[in-house]
Scaffold this motif. Sequence first.
Motif, PDB file in Angstrom:
ATOM      1  N   GLU A 127       0.832  -1.199   0.000  1.00 20.49           N
ATOM      2  CA  GLU A 127       0.000   0.000   0.000  1.00 20.49           C
ATOM      3  C   GLU A 127       0.871   1.255   0.000  1.00 20.49           C
ATOM      4  O   GLU A 127       0.573   2.242  -0.673  1.00 20.49           O
ATOM      5  CB  GLU A 127      -0.941   0.005   1.211  1.00 20.49           C
ATOM      6  N   ARG A 128       1.953   1.226   0.762  1.00 18.27           N
ATOM      7  CA  ARG A 128       2.860   2.377   0.779  1.00 18.27           C
ATOM      8  C   ARG A 128       3.589   2.515  -0.551  1.00 18.27           C
ATOM      9  O   ARG A 128       3.794   3.625  -1.062  1.00 18.27           O
ATOM     10  CB  ARG A 128       3.865   2.218   1.917  1.00 18.27           C
ATOM     11  N   TYR A 129       3.980   1.389  -1.124  1.00 17.41           N
ATOM     12  CA  TYR A 129       4.677   1.410  -2.419  1.00 17.41           C
ATOM     13  C   TYR A 129       3.772   1.991  -3.513  1.00 17.41           C
ATOM     14  O   TYR A 129       4.236   2.728  -4.384  1.00 17.41           O
ATOM     15  CB  TYR A 129       5.096  -0.016  -2.781  1.00 17.41           C
ATOM     16  N   LYS A 130       2.459   1.680  -3.454  1.00 21.29           N
ATOM     17  CA  LYS A 130       1.550   2.145  -4.495  1.00 21.29           C
ATOM     18  C   LYS A 130       1.380   3.660  -4.487  1.00 21.29           C
ATOM     19  O   LYS A 130       0.869   4.222  -5.451  1.00 21.29           O
ATOM     20  CB  LYS A 130       0.175   1.469  -4.329  1.00 21.29           C
ATOM     21  N   ARG A 131       1.806   4.337  -3.426  1.00 16.61           N
ATOM     22  CA  ARG A 131       1.670   5.788  -3.365  1.00 16.61           C
ATOM     23  C   ARG A 131       2.801   6.519  -4.077  1.00 16.61           C
ATOM     24  O   ARG A 131       2.737   7.732  -4.243  1.00 16.61           O
ATOM     25  CB  ARG A 131       1.602   6.249  -1.908  1.00 16.61           C
ATOM     26  N   HIS A 132       3.861   5.783  -4.483  1.00 16.58           N
ATOM     27  CA  HIS A 132       5.003   6.518  -5.041  1.00 16.58           C
ATOM     28  C   HIS A 132       4.682   7.256  -6.346  1.00 16.58           C
ATOM     29  O   HIS A 132       5.243   8.330  -6.582  1.00 16.58           O
ATOM     30  CB  HIS A 132       6.223   5.596  -5.189  1.00 16.58           C
ATOM     31  N   PRO A 133       3.771   6.772  -7.230  1.00 13.87           N
ATOM     32  CA  PRO A 133       3.428   7.604  -8.398  1.00 13.87           C
ATOM     33  C   PRO A 133       2.730   8.902  -8.010  1.00 13.87           C
ATOM     34  O   PRO A 133       2.928   9.933  -8.640  1.00 13.87           O
ATOM     35  CB  PRO A 133       2.516   6.699  -9.227  1.00 13.87           C
ATOM     36  N   LEU A 164      -1.031   6.688 -23.260  1.00 15.94           N
ATOM     37  CA  LEU A 164      -0.058   5.926 -24.039  1.00 15.94           C
ATOM     38  C   LEU A 164       1.366   6.189 -23.548  1.00 15.94           C
ATOM     39  O   LEU A 164       2.193   5.269 -23.510  1.00 15.94           O
ATOM     40  CB  LEU A 164      -0.181   6.291 -25.523  1.00 15.94           C
ATOM     41  N   GLY A 165       1.652   7.426 -23.143  1.00 19.08           N
ATOM     42  CA  GLY A 165       2.982   7.723 -22.611  1.00 19.08           C
ATOM     43  C   GLY A 165       3.291   6.913 -21.369  1.00 19.08           C
ATOM     44  O   GLY A 165       4.425   6.454 -21.176  1.00 19.08           O
ATOM     45  N   SER A 166       2.292   6.712 -20.490  1.00 21.69           N
ATOM     46  CA  SER A 166       2.494   5.915 -19.276  1.00 21.69           C
ATOM     47  C   SER A 166       2.759   4.453 -19.634  1.00 21.69           C
ATOM     48  O   SER A 166       3.596   3.792 -19.002  1.00 21.69           O
ATOM     49  CB  SER A 166       1.266   6.024 -18.371  1.00 21.69           C
ATOM     50  N   GLN A 167       2.053   3.923 -20.635  1.00 21.11           N
ATOM     51  CA  GLN A 167       2.303   2.546 -21.073  1.00 21.11           C
ATOM     52  C   GLN A 167       3.725   2.397 -21.612  1.00 21.11           C
ATOM     53  O   GLN A 167       4.402   1.391 -21.359  1.00 21.11           O
ATOM     54  CB  GLN A 167       1.293   2.158 -22.155  1.00 21.11           C
ATOM     55  N   GLN A 183       2.801  17.667 -17.758  1.00 23.32           N
ATOM     56  CA  GLN A 183       2.425  16.469 -18.518  1.00 23.32           C
ATOM     57  C   GLN A 183       3.310  15.289 -18.133  1.00 23.32           C
ATOM     58  O   GLN A 183       2.836  14.144 -18.058  1.00 23.32           O
ATOM     59  CB  GLN A 183       2.528  16.748 -20.020  1.00 23.32           C
ATOM     60  N   THR A 184       4.594  15.557 -17.882  1.00 18.30           N
ATOM     61  CA  THR A 184       5.495  14.502 -17.421  1.00 18.30           C
ATOM     62  C   THR A 184       4.988  13.908 -16.111  1.00 18.30           C
ATOM     63  O   THR A 184       5.018  12.684 -15.912  1.00 18.30           O
ATOM     64  CB  THR A 184       6.916  15.067 -17.236  1.00 18.30           C
ATOM     65  N   ALA A 185       4.519  14.771 -15.197  1.00 20.28           N
ATOM     66  CA  ALA A 185       4.007  14.299 -13.907  1.00 20.28           C
ATOM     67  C   ALA A 185       2.786  13.397 -14.103  1.00 20.28           C
ATOM     68  O   ALA A 185       2.631  12.385 -13.404  1.00 20.28           O
ATOM     69  CB  ALA A 185       3.657  15.491 -13.013  1.00 20.28           C
ATOM     70  N   LEU A 186       1.896  13.740 -15.046  1.00 11.52           N
ATOM     71  CA  LEU A 186       0.715  12.911 -15.304  1.00 11.52           C
ATOM     72  C   LEU A 186       1.108  11.547 -15.873  1.00 11.52           C
ATOM     73  O   LEU A 186       0.510  10.523 -15.540  1.00 11.52           O
ATOM     74  CB  LEU A 186      -0.219  13.637 -16.269  1.00 11.52           C
ATOM     75  N   ILE A 187       2.131  11.535 -16.743  1.00  7.24           N
ATOM     76  CA  ILE A 187       2.610  10.272 -17.308  1.00  7.24           C
ATOM     77  C   ILE A 187       3.153   9.376 -16.194  1.00  7.24           C
ATOM     78  O   ILE A 187       2.865   8.170 -16.134  1.00  7.24           O
ATOM     79  CB  ILE A 187       3.684  10.539 -18.374  1.00  7.24           C
ATOM     80  N   ILE A 188       3.955   9.949 -15.291  1.00  5.89           N
ATOM     81  CA  ILE A 188       4.547   9.170 -14.198  1.00  5.89           C
ATOM     82  C   ILE A 188       3.460   8.651 -13.261  1.00  5.89           C
ATOM     83  O   ILE A 188       3.544   7.526 -12.756  1.00  5.89           O
ATOM     84  CB  ILE A 188       5.581  10.029 -13.449  1.00  5.89           C
ATOM     85  N   ARG A 189       2.418   9.456 -13.013  1.00  5.19           N
ATOM     86  CA  ARG A 189       1.343   9.023 -12.110  1.00  5.19           C
ATOM     87  C   ARG A 189       0.717   7.709 -12.589  1.00  5.19           C
ATOM     88  O   ARG A 189       0.402   6.823 -11.785  1.00  5.19           O
ATOM     89  CB  ARG A 189       0.270  10.107 -12.029  1.00  5.19           C
ATOM     90  N   SER A 190       0.555   7.552 -13.903  1.00  2.86           N
ATOM     91  CA  SER A 190      -0.173   6.398 -14.436  1.00  2.86           C
ATOM     92  C   SER A 190       0.748   5.312 -14.972  1.00  2.86           C
ATOM     93  O   SER A 190       0.298   4.429 -15.705  1.00  2.86           O
ATOM     94  CB  SER A 190      -1.131   6.855 -15.545  1.00  2.86           C
ATOM     95  N   GLN A 191       2.038   5.321 -14.608  1.00  2.00           N
ATOM     96  CA  GLN A 191       2.975   4.352 -15.182  1.00  2.00           C
ATOM     97  C   GLN A 191       2.687   2.913 -14.758  1.00  2.00           C
ATOM     98  O   GLN A 191       3.157   1.976 -15.420  1.00  2.00           O
ATOM     99  CB  GLN A 191       4.404   4.730 -14.784  1.00  2.00           C
ATOM    100  N   HIS A 192       1.960   2.702 -13.665  1.00  2.00           N
ATOM    101  CA  HIS A 192       1.638   1.340 -13.211  1.00  2.00           C
ATOM    102  C   HIS A 192       0.198   0.944 -13.552  1.00  2.00           C
ATOM    103  O   HIS A 192      -0.279  -0.090 -13.079  1.00  2.00           O
ATOM    104  CB  HIS A 192       1.872   1.223 -11.707  1.00  2.00           C
ATOM    105  N   GLU A 193      -0.509   1.770 -14.336  1.00  2.00           N
ATOM    106  CA  GLU A 193      -1.853   1.395 -14.780  1.00  2.00           C
ATOM    107  C   GLU A 193      -1.742   0.337 -15.882  1.00  2.00           C
ATOM    108  O   GLU A 193      -0.723   0.227 -16.563  1.00  2.00           O
ATOM    109  CB  GLU A 193      -2.593   2.626 -15.299  1.00  2.00           C
TER     110      GLU A 193
END
Length: 510
Positions: free
Chosen positions: A317-323, A366-369, A338-348
């Motif tokens: 649960e703590r690890y999932k907060r890092h994005p 697509l950037g997060s993927q 925009q870079t911050a939004l890409i990083i937020r969704s990198q584990h989606e």
Amino acid sequence: MEAPLAHSNPGSNGPTAVEGLAAQTAPQAVLLFVDDEPSILSALRRLFRPLGHKIILAESGAAALQILEQEPVDLVLSDMRMPGMDGAQLLQAVRERWPEVARLLLTGYADIGSTIAAINQGEIQRYIAKPWDDQELLLAVREGLERRRLRQENQRLLALTQDQNEQLQAANTLLEDLNEQLEASNHQLSNSNLELERRVKERTAELEQSNASLAAANLQMEQTNEKLQHANALLEENFAMSISVFSALLELRDGSVSGHGHKVAALAQRLAEQLKLGAIEKVDIYNAGLLHEIGKIGLPDGLMNKTVSLMTGAEFERYKRHPLQAQAALMPLGRLHQTALIIRSQHERVDGHGFPDGLSGYEVPLGSQIINLASTFESLIAGRLAEKEYSVQEAGTLIAETADQHYAPELTEAFNAILPELIAESDAVVELDSQSLKPGMVLARALLSPQGSTLLPVGFRFTAQLLAQVQKLEARDQVALRYFVKMDKPAKKPGGAPAVDGRAPRPQHA
């Protein structure tokens, strides 16, 4: 505040490469160091004294403000934790009263929340984690002074442009007056043709002189605009360099494979180019690759490199907060929204089983993927996700197993297209010493110092001048660096690479 750990070579008598460069190019400046521990102030003074700067020391925030009221200061470097006024409060006061002064913050890894507050409230240009590395601290101060100089130069050029605009307006006013006088002269045509010819000649001469002045003013304005464009280009270059340096600092924090961020960024950029994304999108994705692990800086040491499958429920649960923490840290920087939004969704994941928001399908940027695929691929090769290091071909096969669950079909196709190139490139990597290097050779792995810090990133192309510098560095410091470079070899046929619709053991995604 903890005492710093200097990362210079123990047997070296001369300055390090970064100190030597700073001593050659940095003008004399007034530096104010603030810390409640005299031993730390003494260490900072010893580090910066050889550079020729004027060093001023203060043991509290109140003392620092009193010094700033009495004499001009170019840069303030303050510790975060101090009794009374802490570093964030001090730098906020400096920003409000002396906004032109460069502001840097020394902080421990446990102070990430306070550091973010300091960035927002004090608008610090940069913070340096403790214990610091001497070379990185020297570079940080040098960059802070350079940014201050560029801001001052920008203000000077803006003032010059405004003055020239006013001169141009005055010239236009004069031209209007001359036109009025010319009309008056034409009115007198019926009374005296001779007088009219004399007046026309006089006014024509005055007009020619005014036009010449106007042309000179326009030329000077064009030159000023060129200088402004050059200054903006320097700011862009410094911004990109700051992101690259910060990526290297993150790798020092978690002890990961050096150059991981640059490798992820490089692969993500290739995927973006294969997908024919726009120029701005490619820049945002490249920056996201460099900074995709920034949110992990607040995790405890025991959790930094722990495999997700081995985490407890609370740890996961703590690890999932890092994005989310990464997005919060980057959002104050307008250029990185925009870079911050890409990083937020990198584990989606496209199947909806990712985090932190549980997005699915085309909801996942697509950037997060792209960042997730590049990070997983490079982590498999580097041995970050398992006890072994996979080959490029094995890593491609492992990603294939869960590709339909994690990625959009167009991204899968793009990865299939460049995978044969990646395999051919991996087979063409050789290790050489500095004497065997040739101009034009490209680094296949990051060049590391004996202390493990990144000297040159992956993909750097050697020039004759740089080869002479690294050979001189090795001779001076009596070290032998390892250079892994790409050699030109025939690329393997695409049929030898595994397509991502095959089957292989499922990888643990980054």
